[in-house]
Design an enzyme around this catalytic site. Structure first.
Site, PDB file in Angstrom:
ATOM      1  CG  HIS A  12     -25.747  31.308   9.434  1.00 26.04           C
ATOM      2  ND1 HIS A  12     -26.422  30.309  10.385  1.00 26.04           N
ATOM      3  CD2 HIS A  12     -24.432  31.393   9.940  1.00 26.04           C
ATOM      4  CE1 HIS A  12     -25.683  30.511  11.562  1.00 26.04           C
ATOM      5  NE2 HIS A  12     -24.150  31.151  10.994  1.00 26.04           N
ATOM      6  CG  HIS A  14     -21.133  35.379  11.963  1.00 27.79           C
ATOM      7  ND1 HIS A  14     -22.450  35.175  13.157  1.00 27.79           N
ATOM      8  CD2 HIS A  14     -21.477  33.686  11.389  1.00 27.79           C
ATOM      9  CE1 HIS A  14     -23.066  34.063  13.434  1.00 27.79           C
ATOM     10  NE2 HIS A  14     -22.279  33.522  12.590  1.00 27.79           N
ATOM     11  CG  ASP A  16     -18.224  38.921  13.824  1.00 22.40           C
ATOM     12  OD1 ASP A  16     -18.042  38.706  13.319  1.00 22.40           O
ATOM     13  OD2 ASP A  16     -18.219  39.083  15.730  1.00 22.40           O
ATOM     14  CG  HIS A 197     -25.456  31.139  15.815  1.00 26.74           C
ATOM     15  ND1 HIS A 197     -26.531  31.844  15.212  1.00 26.74           N
ATOM     16  CD2 HIS A 197     -24.663  30.527  15.242  1.00 26.74           C
ATOM     17  CE1 HIS A 197     -24.822  32.773  14.794  1.00 26.74           C
ATOM     18  NE2 HIS A 197     -24.912  32.224  14.401  1.00 26.74           N
ATOM     19  CD  GLU A 200     -21.629  26.232  15.319  1.00 25.87           C
ATOM     20  OE1 GLU A 200     -20.857  26.222  14.441  1.00 25.87           O
ATOM     21  OE2 GLU A 200     -22.569  26.866  15.738  1.00 25.87           O
ATOM     22  CG  ASP A 278     -20.885  30.205  10.440  1.00 26.94           C
ATOM     23  OD1 ASP A 278     -21.614  30.993  10.690  1.00 26.94           O
ATOM     24  OD2 ASP A 278     -19.836  29.131  11.372  1.00 26.94           O
TER      25      ASP A 278
END
Length: 331
Positions: A12, A14, A16, A197, A200, A278
């Protein structure tokens, strides 16, 4: 444990949220884009979220600057390559990166060009380093839905050649899964795996819905099943893996502090938990840091870690061949 030397898997992460600050400066210069500073410390301060944000939405503001320079094929290829390079240098052996193709069309790229560029960067890193990877396509829930199937179609060209799964990301509202049932089904029919997702931001029901309505095999975060019995039992019954991101969960106020994170309880209760970054830049972290934090705060032995590594291998959206090679690192 020598945290740096241990083999690692990140499921997991990202794209960006994991861009090098210096790269943002370089890409802005190349593209003639005005950014607030060309000092790397200044730019980093704009990209790294505070240790405690009031909520997830505040955390998400840190993505605007890197996304602004990720609008060309060369930029996307470079950022992808560098993320895999950074991960490989800390012994991440397998990395699944997610990103939202819808965010990268400001200079006219089509979805095939966008997805092809990040896959190309990943393949370049795989050729140079001892790392394997795949991409997950994240649909950004705050954007219009009219081009979701177009994203899925474009990614299908790359299925099992660098793209493996479909995801829903961005701020989490109760009941969001109901709006995305046809899109998840379309992705499943094309051959995508599904991770969503959910859970959370305090809504355990979203985890239940992601599994039962959207066919999720994994859940991004999922921590709030701890206050939703039905979701908890469904995660257990369906052997759904949870992609925990300890530092990020504290930053976004998904949990009050690391001591109150349910990871350790989930692990000891036999749930399939994994450790992930993350966002390497936004959370100012690495897999080495996340592993050390988890080991120290959740009292994990080396054997516990190897068990969690195996859970990550078994629940990776990788080929059987890649999974076999990953298991050799802890044999």
């Amino acid at each position: 444990m020598n945290y740096l030397q241990l083999p690692k898997i990140d499921l997991h992460c990202h794209l960006d949220g994991s861009v090098r600050p210096q790269t943002v400066i370089d890409l802005a210069k190349i593209q003639g884009i005005d950014i607030p500073s060309d000092n790397v410390d200044d730019i980093k301060s704009l990209m790294v979220a505070p240790e405690s944000c009031p909520n997830l939405d505040e955390y998400l503001t840190r993505f605007a600057l890197p996304v602004s320079v990720m609008q060309t094929e060369a930029a996307l290829e470079r950022v992808s390559f560098e993320l895999f390079e950074d991960a490989a240098k800390e012994n991440v052996k397998y990395l699944e990166v997610r990103f939202g193709p819808q965010l990268h069309r400001k200079q006219g790229l089509n979805f095939e060009q966008i997805i092809g560029s990040v896959v190309k960067g990943m393949h370049r890193a795989e050729a140079l380093y001892d790392i394997k990877g795949n991409y997950i396509l994240s649909i950004i829930k705050v954007l219009p839905k009219d081009d979701i199937n177009e994203v899925i179609d474009a990614g299908a060209t790359f299925l099992n050649k660098g793209v493996v799964a479909f995801d829903l990301a961005a701020s989490e509202e109760p009941g969001f899964c109901h709006e995305y049932i046809p899109y998840a089904k379309y992705a499943l029919d094309k051959g995508y795996r599904i991770t969503i997702h959910a859970g959370e931001q305090g809504v355990g029901q979203n985890v239940y819905d992601a599994i039962s309505l959207l066919g999720a095999e994994r859940i991004g975060h999922g921590i709030h099943i701890n206050n939703h019995k039905d979701a908890y039992e469904l995660v257990r019954a369906e052997a759904v893996a949870l992609e925990a991101c300890p530092s990020s969960n504290v930053q976004t106020k998904a949990v009050e502090n690391i001591e109150s994170h349910p990871f350790g309880d989930f692990y000891r209760d036999g749930l399939l938990v994994t450790i992930n970054t993350d966002n390497r830049t936004v959370s100012d972290t690495t897999m080495t840091k996340e592993l050390q934090l988890a080991a120290e705060k959740f009292n994990l032995s080396e054997q516990d870690y190897f068990q969690i590594y195996k859970i990550s291998v078994e629940n990776a959206f990788a080929s059987d061949e890649v999974k076999q090679s990953l298991l050799k690192f802890i044999a």
